[in-house]
Motif scaffolding. Structure first.
Motif, mmCIF file in Angstrom:
data_model
loop_
_atom_site.group_PDB
_atom_site.id
_atom_site.type_symbol
_atom_site.label_atom_id
_atom_site.label_comp_id
_atom_site.label_asym_id
_atom_site.label_seq_id
_atom_site.Cartn_x
_atom_site.Cartn_y
_atom_site.Cartn_z
ATOM 1 N N ASP A 61 -0.769 -5.934 -55.776
ATOM 2 C CA ASP A 61 -0.284 -4.553 -55.807
ATOM 3 C C ASP A 61 1.228 -4.531 -56.059
ATOM 4 N N VAL A 90 0.189 -2.300 -43.119
ATOM 5 C CA VAL A 90 -0.557 -1.101 -43.532
ATOM 6 C C VAL A 90 0.354 -0.171 -44.338
ATOM 7 N N GLU A 138 -10.079 -5.606 -40.958
ATOM 8 C CA GLU A 138 -9.234 -4.498 -40.524
ATOM 9 C C GLU A 138 -7.827 -5.017 -40.228
ATOM 10 N N LEU A 164 -14.136 -7.664 -46.086
ATOM 11 C CA LEU A 164 -12.955 -6.908 -45.664
ATOM 12 C C LEU A 164 -12.616 -7.235 -44.219
ATOM 13 N N SER A 194 0.895 -1.732 -47.902
ATOM 14 C CA SER A 194 -0.286 -1.752 -48.772
ATOM 15 C C SER A 194 -0.944 -0.387 -48.901
ATOM 16 N N GLY A 195 -0.748 0.475 -47.896
ATOM 17 C CA GLY A 195 -1.420 1.771 -47.887
ATOM 18 C C GLY A 195 -2.887 1.662 -47.495
ATOM 19 N N LEU A 196 -3.300 0.505 -46.986
ATOM 20 C CA LEU A 196 -4.711 0.266 -46.652
ATOM 21 C C LEU A 196 -4.856 -0.262 -45.232
ATOM 22 N N THR A 197 -5.908 0.181 -44.538
ATOM 23 C CA THR A 197 -6.210 -0.331 -43.198
ATOM 24 C C THR A 197 -7.186 -1.493 -43.234
ATOM 25 N N HIS A 198 -7.812 -1.719 -44.378
ATOM 26 C CA HIS A 198 -8.734 -2.845 -44.550
ATOM 27 C C HIS A 198 -8.348 -3.595 -45.822
ATOM 28 N N HIS A 199 -8.190 -4.904 -45.683
ATOM 29 C CA HIS A 199 -7.804 -5.754 -46.817
ATOM 30 C C HIS A 199 -8.936 -6.723 -47.137
ATOM 31 N N GLY A 233 -6.270 -9.915 -53.635
ATOM 32 C CA GLY A 233 -6.136 -8.685 -52.865
ATOM 33 C C GLY A 233 -4.792 -8.011 -53.043
ATOM 34 N N THR A 234 -4.195 -7.622 -51.920
ATOM 35 C CA THR A 234 -3.040 -6.729 -51.941
ATOM 36 C C THR A 234 -1.781 -7.353 -52.534
#
Length: 112
Positions: free
Chosen positions: A14, A49, A42, A40, A52-57, A10-11
């Motif tokens: 990144d 957040v 939340e 996923l 990562s820029g994401l609300t779900h990982h 996952g993240t």
């Protein structure tokens, strides 16, 4: 100091997350986590957040079916970087040691 192996699906793959948590870009090799299924979760921690820029990982759970495989990257990191990764991961995750498809033993974050 010996390297620690960390598998990411996952993240943590990144570059922005790596720079924020480790201060460098990690080098790794493709591998697979065997016997797990991906979904996923939340994320409500505003710092995570923002990084990562994401609300779900992505998150994985054991499936007990060796046909289930998760693609990812195994990274060689330091003990200090493992501590930083622990701090980045929210309470929905726990770190466990697994044997990857390659036969390598690595840490991975799975559903708590």
């Amino acid at each position: 100091m010996p390297a620690v192996l960390l598998f990411s699906y996952g993240t943590l793959q990144d570059p922005a997350v790596q720079m924020a948590n480790f201060g460098r870009l990690l080098e790794g090799t493709a591998d697979q986590l065997v016997g797990f299924m991906r979904s996923l979760v939340e994320i409500t921690d505003p710092e995570v957040v923002a990084e990562s820029g994401l609300t779900h990982h992505p998150i994985v759970r054991a499936s007990n079916d060796p046909a289930d495989r998760i693609d990812g990257t195994v990274f060689r990191i330091t003990e200090d970087e493992l501590v930083a990764a622990d701090a980045y991961e929210v309470d929905d995750y726990r770190r466990v040691s697994v044997k990857l498809a390659s036969g390598l033993e690595a840490w991975v974050y799975i559903a708590a």
